[in-house]
Design a protein around this motif. Structure first.
Motif, mmCIF file in Angstrom:
data_model
loop_
_atom_site.group_PDB
_atom_site.id
_atom_site.type_symbol
_atom_site.label_atom_id
_atom_site.label_comp_id
_atom_site.label_asym_id
_atom_site.label_seq_id
_atom_site.Cartn_x
_atom_site.Cartn_y
_atom_site.Cartn_z
ATOM 1 N N TYR A 50 1.080 -1.300 0.030
ATOM 2 C CA TYR A 50 -0.043 -0.076 -0.114
ATOM 3 C C TYR A 50 0.836 1.251 0.045
ATOM 4 O O TYR A 50 1.783 1.330 0.832
ATOM 5 C CB TYR A 50 -0.985 0.017 1.243
ATOM 6 C CG TYR A 50 -1.948 -0.975 1.126
ATOM 7 C CD1 TYR A 50 -3.050 -1.110 0.461
ATOM 8 C CD2 TYR A 50 -1.497 -2.301 1.962
ATOM 9 C CE1 TYR A 50 -3.922 -2.004 0.804
ATOM 10 C CE2 TYR A 50 -2.711 -3.081 1.963
ATOM 11 C CZ TYR A 50 -3.835 -3.319 1.425
ATOM 12 O OH TYR A 50 -4.697 -4.222 1.407
ATOM 13 N N ASN A 51 0.373 2.189 -0.905
ATOM 14 C CA ASN A 51 1.248 3.530 -0.976
ATOM 15 C C ASN A 51 0.735 4.431 -0.045
ATOM 16 O O ASN A 51 -0.257 4.104 0.889
ATOM 17 C CB ASN A 51 1.425 4.034 -2.402
ATOM 18 C CG ASN A 51 0.179 4.400 -2.758
ATOM 19 O OD1 ASN A 51 -1.242 4.448 -2.261
ATOM 20 N ND2 ASN A 51 -0.083 4.478 -4.190
ATOM 21 N N SER A 52 1.370 5.599 0.105
ATOM 22 C CA SER A 52 0.807 6.585 0.930
ATOM 23 C C SER A 52 -0.668 6.969 1.167
ATOM 24 O O SER A 52 -1.030 7.454 2.096
ATOM 25 C CB SER A 52 1.739 7.844 0.962
ATOM 26 O OG SER A 52 1.458 8.323 -0.233
ATOM 27 N N SER A 53 -1.079 6.775 -0.163
ATOM 28 C CA SER A 53 -2.689 7.265 -0.358
ATOM 29 C C SER A 53 -3.482 5.882 -0.234
ATOM 30 O O SER A 53 -4.921 6.071 -0.103
ATOM 31 C CB SER A 53 -3.061 7.784 -1.709
ATOM 32 O OG SER A 53 -2.606 6.758 -2.486
ATOM 33 N N GLY A 54 -2.763 4.660 0.338
ATOM 34 C CA GLY A 54 -3.578 3.439 0.400
ATOM 35 C C GLY A 54 -3.933 2.664 -0.703
ATOM 36 O O GLY A 54 -4.649 1.441 -0.889
ATOM 37 N N THR A 55 -3.391 2.986 -1.968
ATOM 38 C CA THR A 55 -3.651 2.102 -3.070
ATOM 39 C C THR A 55 -2.624 1.258 -2.994
ATOM 40 O O THR A 55 -1.422 1.078 -2.954
ATOM 41 C CB THR A 55 -3.410 3.188 -4.297
ATOM 42 O OG1 THR A 55 -4.178 4.212 -4.449
ATOM 43 C CG2 THR A 55 -3.424 2.349 -5.757
ATOM 44 N N LEU A 56 -3.153 -0.073 -3.231
ATOM 45 C CA LEU A 56 -2.350 -1.366 -3.554
ATOM 46 C C LEU A 56 -1.545 -1.350 -4.990
ATOM 47 O O LEU A 56 -1.910 -1.228 -6.002
ATOM 48 C CB LEU A 56 -3.115 -2.401 -3.452
ATOM 49 C CG LEU A 56 -2.450 -3.874 -3.432
ATOM 50 C CD1 LEU A 56 -1.621 -3.931 -2.390
ATOM 51 C CD2 LEU A 56 -3.548 -5.048 -3.196
ATOM 52 N N LYS A 57 -0.105 -1.467 -4.742
ATOM 53 C CA LYS A 57 0.422 -1.604 -5.981
ATOM 54 C C LYS A 57 1.687 -2.982 -5.922
ATOM 55 O O LYS A 57 1.610 -3.383 -4.669
ATOM 56 C CB LYS A 57 1.812 -0.591 -5.804
ATOM 57 C CG LYS A 57 1.142 1.050 -5.995
ATOM 58 C CD LYS A 57 0.387 1.398 -7.251
ATOM 59 C CE LYS A 57 -0.073 2.735 -7.085
ATOM 60 N NZ LYS A 57 -0.632 3.351 -8.511
ATOM 61 N N LYS A 58 1.944 -3.045 -6.892
ATOM 62 C CA LYS A 58 3.091 -4.271 -6.924
ATOM 63 C C LYS A 58 4.325 -3.939 -6.258
ATOM 64 O O LYS A 58 4.770 -2.743 -6.249
ATOM 65 C CB LYS A 58 3.401 -4.713 -8.493
ATOM 66 C CG LYS A 58 2.183 -5.294 -9.226
ATOM 67 C CD LYS A 58 2.631 -5.935 -10.507
ATOM 68 C CE LYS A 58 1.565 -6.428 -11.079
ATOM 69 N NZ LYS A 58 2.001 -6.873 -12.616
#
Length: 301
Positions: A50-58
């Motif tokens: 999860y990045n700083s905005s809560g989006t799931l990334k590889k």
């Protein structure tokens, strides 16, 4: 109607054999000179970040397996000594494996404020001993420790209720760790530095809070569920790369992770049981998303 069942109501409940859930801490033991061990095996499979905005990334991370044994000794009827030695091994992602590594060692004194187990409130105070590898590593995957002594503290509450013809046990808790110093770093470290680095690392405060439910299906079978949040404050690294004379400073952001942990418990007797389940991260920020399959055996003497 009372919020908590009284002693007579508790004695009238049907017998239920528990092991405890995958993550929730247990109250202090009720008997002096008693001993309980729970050997766990956990397999962590990376499923992004999860990045700083809560989006799931590889992300690129290794699969790991760890073995830890939660050990409890009843010093008195209300005071318990707890320790949980752990080993881990990671591999994959086209990177060198970690080798088998001994992790930092948590040790606690647990004191139950009530003379009975339900309802009960237990307070915790202890430390994390810096036994895990953290600096001057062969590769970054060998870093499993912080290198600093951490203060551990927390509180836990437990109560049982009738649940149809069986029993439901509820636990709630909040716990945290506080680093007591900084640590000297050289070369490759668990703080993200590379070969040639010399400086200091400042480990982060960490913590978790949540609640767990255990529903008796039969006397032997129990459905368990953990719902909890983990967090970590910012850590820092300051230093210099010796060959280039380049000054280096790094600071991580706060991270958080919400987890769900369903599991099934089975008891062969009140003193011997097993549990198996999976911990699933469902939301977060600045945090890895690792699915954790776990199993454990519970033995009380």
């Amino acid at each position: 109607m009372s919020l908590f069942p009284n002693a007579e109501q508790v004695e009238a409940l049907p017998e239920q054999w528990y092991t405890g859930t995958l993550f929730a801490p247990s109250p202090a033991l009720t008997d002096a000179d008693s001993y309980t061990i729970e050997p766990y095996v956990s397999v962590n499979v990376p499923k992004g970040a999860y990045n700083s905005s809560g989006t799931l990334k590889k992300n690129h991370a290794q699969t790991s397996v760890s073995q830890f044994t939660a050990s409890y000794y009843g010093i008195t009827d209300q005071l318990t000594l707890y320790a949980s030695p752990a080993y881990s091994y990671s591999w994959g992602d086209h990177s060198p494996h970690s080798g088998v590594k001994f992790n930092d060692l948590p040790v606690e004194l647990q004191y139950r404020l009530t003379s009975h187990e339900t309802p009960s409130v237990t307070v915790y105070l202890g430390f994390d001993a810096p036994l895990g590898s953290y600096s001057n590593l062969g590769n970054a995957n060998e870093g499993v420790g912080t290198g600093v002594w951490d203060l551990r503290y927390g509180v836990q509450a437990q109560v049982v209720y009738p649940f149809f013809q069986r029993v439901m046990r509820i636990r709630m808790w909040a716990a945290a760790t506080q680093p007591l110093s900084s640590v000297r770093l050289r070369n490759i470290s668990s703080y993200g530095t590379e070969t040639g680095f010399k400086g200091r690392g400042y480990s982060a405060q960490t913590g978790n809070e949540g609640f767990s439910l255990e529903f008796g299906l039969t006397k032997r079978w129990v459905f368990a569920l953990d719902l909890y949040h983990e967090w970590s404050a910012s850590s820092e690294v300051k230093g210099i790369y010796r060959q280039t004379k380049e000054r280096y400073y790094s600071r991580t952001g706060w991270s958080g992770l919400f987890n769900v942990g369903p599991a099934l418990e089975y008891g062969w007797s009140p003193d011997i049981g097993a549990i198996a389940g999976v911990i699933l991260p469902v939301a977060g920020h600045n945090a890895s998303r690792d699915v954790q399959a776990q199993c454990a055996v519970f033995v009380s003497f």
